[in-house]
Design a protein around this motif. Structure first.
Motif, PDB file in Angstrom:
ATOM      1  N   ASP A   1      -2.593  -3.591   8.280  1.00 50.35           N
ATOM      2  CA  ASP A   1      -3.032  -3.440   7.345  1.00 50.35           C
ATOM      3  C   ASP A   1      -2.967  -3.325   5.300  1.00 50.35           C
ATOM      4  N   GLY A   2      -1.811  -2.405   5.880  1.00 47.12           N
ATOM      5  CA  GLY A   2      -1.205  -2.857   3.872  1.00 47.12           C
ATOM      6  C   GLY A   2       0.315  -1.445   4.456  1.00 47.12           C
TER       7      GLY A   2
ATOM      8  N   GLY B   1       2.207   3.120   3.035  1.00 47.89           N
ATOM      9  CA  GLY B   1       1.401   2.450   4.153  1.00 47.89           C
ATOM     10  C   GLY B   1       2.170   2.163   5.181  1.00 47.89           C
ATOM     11  N   THR B   2       2.242   2.436   6.166  1.00 53.02           N
ATOM     12  CA  THR B   2       3.599   1.443   7.815  1.00 53.02           C
ATOM     13  C   THR B   2       1.731   1.004   8.611  1.00 53.02           C
ATOM     14  N   THR B   3       1.555   0.124   8.698  1.00 54.76           N
ATOM     15  CA  THR B   3       0.633  -0.677   9.338  1.00 54.76           C
ATOM     16  C   THR B   3       0.313  -2.254   8.686  1.00 54.76           C
TER      17      THR B   3
ATOM     18  N   VAL C   1       0.706  -0.621  -0.255  1.00 54.07           N
ATOM     19  CA  VAL C   1       0.025  -0.256   0.070  1.00 54.07           C
ATOM     20  C   VAL C   1       0.994   0.862  -0.128  1.00 54.07           C
TER      21      VAL C   1
END
Length: 256
Positions: free
Chosen positions: A171-172, A167-169, A164
């Motif tokens: 979730d992506g 993205g840094t979590t 993502v």
């Protein structure tokens, strides 16, 4: 001169005939029919019909023309009287009152479903993601160097997480977001960009590089997995995975 002894015959005296005589005959005849029909209706329906036997313009005695036949009202109303005598008597009090019993109504509170908070939703999503990642890591081709290496053990948990941008979590991730997140789990804070990560560490040769070091190339960072392997978040449409080092001139960075 001849004298005739024959007496002239004269008609008997009768009531004079006038235009009203015809009207009277028609009226009295209709009254007779109506009286008979009314008596029949009263006898069959059980209603009492009071009839007057005498007619206003009765003919004189002697059966003169225009007289009405006698009607036996007692016989005609006998059935009606019998029905009335056997019918139940219905009475009503002078003062009557009425009442209404209202049905009991029970109020039921509506069932309100608790709204799912965003925090709970995110937690469930992350839990599902981590379970899927752990399953993917167990079935993927994981290098032997992962065992006992804290950096690679953490990184392997996120195999299968999609790329993502920004993205840094879990979730992506993008490439630098993934490397920073893994090191942050070990208490090491790294810059957000690939250039910043390179500047935060020490460059080592490929021969001296160890599993867990960082591989840097212009615009991209990965984690070295030993031998010819690395783990990274490649690009849009791909997921985090272990794969061969593809960079033509990789720079190895050691943190700490």
């Amino acid at each position: 001169m001849t004298v005739s002894n024959t007496r002239a015959r004269h008609r008997a005296a009768r009531r004079p005939v006038t235009p009203l005589t015809d009207i009277a005959h028609a009226a009295t005849a209709s009254i007779g029919v109506v009286g008979r029909r009314s008596a029949a209706v009263a006898a069959t329906s059980g209603l009492v019909v009071t009839m007057i036997g005498s007619v206003a313009n009765a003919a004189p005695a002697g059966g003169a023309a225009g007289s009405l036949p006698a009607v036996d009202t007692s016989a005609l109303t006998a059935s009606a009287r019998a029905v009335l005598e056997t019918a139940p008597v219905v009475t009503a009090p002078v003062e009557a009152s009425w009442s209404f019993d209202a049905p009991a109504v029970e109020a039921v509170a509506p069932v309100v479903k608790k709204a799912t908070t965003r925090t709970a939703t995110l937690a469930a999503s992350r839990s599902t993601t981590r379970t899927a990642v752990a399953t993917a890591a167990a079935t993927s081709d994981v290098p032997q160097s992962v065992a006992g290496n804290s950096v690679l053990e953490i990184a392997a948990r996120y195999v299968g997480v999609p790329y993502v941008s920004g993205g840094t979590t879990p979730d992506g991730f993008d490439c630098s977001g993934f490397v920073s997140y893994v090191y942050d789990q070990l208490g090491v804070s790294l810059p957000r960009t690939s250039a910043g990560i390179k500047a935060a560490g020490t460059v080592v040769s490929r021969a001296d590089a160890q599993p867990g070091d960082i591989i840097w190339s212009p615009g991209h960072v990965a984690i070295y997995a030993g031998g010819d392997q690395q783990i990274d978040s490649p690009r849009p449409g791909k997921t985090i995975q272990f794969r061969s080092i593809w960079q033509s001139a990789p720079v190895f960075i050691r943190i700490g």
